[in-house]
Motif scaffolding. Sequence first.
Motif, short mmCIF file in Angstrom:
data_model
loop_
_atom_site.label_atom_id
_atom_site.label_comp_id
_atom_site.label_asym_id
_atom_site.label_seq_id
_atom_site.Cartn_x
_atom_site.Cartn_y
_atom_site.Cartn_z
N GLU A 147 0.84 -1.21 0.00
CA GLU A 147 0.00 0.00 0.00
C GLU A 147 0.87 1.26 0.00
O GLU A 147 0.50 2.27 -0.60
N ARG A 148 2.02 1.18 0.67
CA ARG A 148 2.94 2.33 0.72
C ARG A 148 3.80 2.43 -0.53
O ARG A 148 4.46 3.46 -0.76
N MET A 149 3.89 1.37 -1.29
CA MET A 149 4.82 1.32 -2.42
C MET A 149 4.19 1.71 -3.76
O MET A 149 4.89 2.15 -4.66
N VAL A 150 2.88 1.51 -3.91
CA VAL A 150 2.25 1.77 -5.21
C VAL A 150 2.17 3.27 -5.48
O VAL A 150 2.22 4.09 -4.56
N GLY A 151 2.06 3.62 -6.76
CA GLY A 151 2.00 5.01 -7.17
C GLY A 151 0.60 5.60 -7.02
O GLY A 151 -0.29 4.97 -6.45
N ALA A 152 0.42 6.79 -7.55
CA ALA A 152 -0.85 7.50 -7.40
C ALA A 152 -1.73 7.38 -8.64
O ALA A 152 -2.81 7.97 -8.69
N GLY A 153 -1.28 6.61 -9.63
CA GLY A 153 -2.04 6.47 -10.87
C GLY A 153 -3.20 5.50 -10.73
O GLY A 153 -3.52 5.03 -9.63
N ALA A 154 -3.83 5.20 -11.87
CA ALA A 154 -4.98 4.29 -11.85
C ALA A 154 -4.56 2.87 -11.52
O ALA A 154 -5.33 2.11 -10.93
N TYR A 155 -3.32 2.53 -11.87
CA TYR A 155 -2.82 1.17 -11.64
C TYR A 155 -1.62 1.24 -10.69
O TYR A 155 -1.28 2.31 -10.19
N CYS A 156 -0.99 0.10 -10.47
CA CYS A 156 0.13 0.06 -9.51
C CYS A 156 1.24 1.04 -9.88
O CYS A 156 1.87 1.66 -9.01
N TYR A 157 1.48 1.16 -11.18
CA TYR A 157 2.53 2.06 -11.65
C TYR A 157 1.99 2.74 -12.91
O TYR A 157 1.91 2.11 -13.97
N GLY A 158 1.59 3.99 -12.78
CA GLY A 158 1.12 4.73 -13.93
C GLY A 158 -0.30 4.39 -14.34
O GLY A 158 -1.08 3.85 -13.54
N ASP A 159 -0.62 4.70 -15.58
CA ASP A 159 -2.01 4.64 -16.03
C ASP A 159 -2.31 3.52 -17.02
O ASP A 159 -3.33 3.56 -17.72
N THR A 160 -1.41 2.55 -17.07
CA THR A 160 -1.71 1.34 -17.84
C THR A 160 -1.35 0.13 -16.97
O THR A 160 -0.47 0.22 -16.12
N PRO A 161 -2.03 -0.98 -17.18
CA PRO A 161 -1.71 -2.15 -16.37
C PRO A 161 -0.34 -2.73 -16.72
O PRO A 161 0.07 -2.72 -17.88
N THR A 162 0.35 -3.18 -15.71
CA THR A 162 1.69 -3.76 -15.86
C THR A 162 1.76 -5.10 -15.12
O THR A 162 0.79 -5.52 -14.48
N LEU A 163 2.94 -5.66 -15.16
CA LEU A 163 3.23 -6.88 -14.40
C LEU A 163 2.83 -6.75 -12.93
O LEU A 163 2.41 -7.73 -12.31
N ALA A 164 2.97 -5.56 -12.38
CA ALA A 164 2.62 -5.37 -10.96
C ALA A 164 1.14 -5.63 -10.72
O ALA A 164 0.76 -6.26 -9.72
N ASP A 165 0.30 -5.14 -11.62
CA ASP A 165 -1.15 -5.37 -11.48
C ASP A 165 -1.49 -6.84 -11.70
O ASP A 165 -2.40 -7.38 -11.05
N ILE A 166 -0.76 -7.46 -12.61
CA ILE A 166 -0.97 -8.89 -12.88
C ILE A 166 -0.70 -9.71 -11.62
O ILE A 166 -1.32 -10.75 -11.40
N CYS A 167 0.23 -9.26 -10.80
CA CYS A 167 0.51 -9.95 -9.54
C CYS A 167 -0.46 -9.53 -8.44
O CYS A 167 -0.88 -10.35 -7.61
N LEU A 168 -0.83 -8.25 -8.42
CA LEU A 168 -1.69 -7.74 -7.35
C LEU A 168 -3.08 -8.39 -7.35
O LEU A 168 -3.59 -8.79 -6.29
N VAL A 169 -3.71 -8.43 -8.51
CA VAL A 169 -5.12 -8.83 -8.58
C VAL A 169 -5.35 -10.25 -8.03
O VAL A 169 -6.26 -10.44 -7.20
#
Lengths: 212, 212
Positions: A147-169
């Motif tokens: 929760e402290r590490m993710v960015g302020a965008g729509a997704y974990c890092y920026g505004d498009t889904p990345t590997l980070a979101d693929i792991c988070l969900v």
Amino acid sequence: MTARPFLYDYWRSSASYRVRIALNLKGIAHDSASVDLVRGDQRSPEHLDRNPQGFVPALRIDGLLLTQSLAIIDYLDETRPEPPLLPPDATGRARVRALAHAVAMDIHPICNLHVAAHVMARHPDAPEAARQDWMVHFITRGLDALERMVGAGAYCYGDTPTLADICLVPQIYNARRWGVDLTRHPRLVAIDAACADLPAFADAHPDRVKPA
Amino acid sequence: MTARPFLYDYWRSSASYRVRIALNLKGIAHDSASVDLVRGDQRSPEHLDRNPQGFVPALRIDGLLLTQSLAIIDYLDETRPEPPLLPPDATGRARVRALAHAVAMDIHPICNLHVAAHVMARHPDAPEAARQDWMVHFITRGLDALERMVGAGAYCYGDTPTLADICLVPQIYNARRWGVDLTRHPRLVAIDAACADLPAFADAHPDRVKPA
């Protein structure tokens, strides 16, 4: 002609869920079969020949048989670059990988089926309670940091889904399964909701692929 | 002028050991400080600002503060390509990453200090024995699979050290620390010995960096 990709899958496996999302994001048509982890299919000689670790997923693609979800996803991203699952710059890639690994290395393996089974075996008096405590402890601890590490965008890092979101969900799915209190993780819950709106994520959901 | 890279290290941390090896292989001169995990330095506000996960390593480099050992190593490999830590082809990279992740995801996190501490807390009657059983069980299980997965070359994959060897060597160190019987893993022991002959690996050994 190269055979159609084939995924050895299990509906509730977080690692399989990641690969399902990646295949969908890349638009890679494929077939799949369920390796029933509860029945123990992963310990069959046939599956151990596919993967000596006895885990899912395994993916047949391009004449190869690949294992390890994040190695598979890197391979897909390198051989099918669109849409990219990592940022174009080395700094961004380091950030996204750190987020992905904070889930895939520091939460998921500790809560894997075989680890939970070992915890239960050590607590024959109250195995279910021991497993429940274990899951909630390590998932909560890991998500608190994330929760402290993710960015302020729509997704974990920026505004498009990345590997980070693929792991988070898949990890959030798992957290809910074990009744983890997610009120402490509003950013993660918002990102998970944003992902759920994308067909690539929604179509990979365990409930959508659960064998009848 | 960019500041000299700075590693937040701990001599017995496998993840730190990996980054030390990678920095040495790349010939990256750097300074370092010990974050004493036994004393609890990793839970200080100062360290949690560096890494909300409260883990080592963390690396200051190129004006960045990076966390997660494998994300750091990928960053080093992308920004300092020589010598490469991954094969030039996507298939080779997938193989090396699968080997690396079989250690870094499927053995190391389960045997991490905070997990072992949690196991010990659940067995107040015999905490040391519980930890010992835990370590031997999961390291043995993981190395059994890895022994079947590595190639026939001098190293885990082919005849030059890769990310897979960078993950293997700290895990073998750890296996020996906990008294794991490695007679079942002759290939892994041979690869570990080949790595030990290389200065980049030898100079990163815990005994070489242990604070006085």
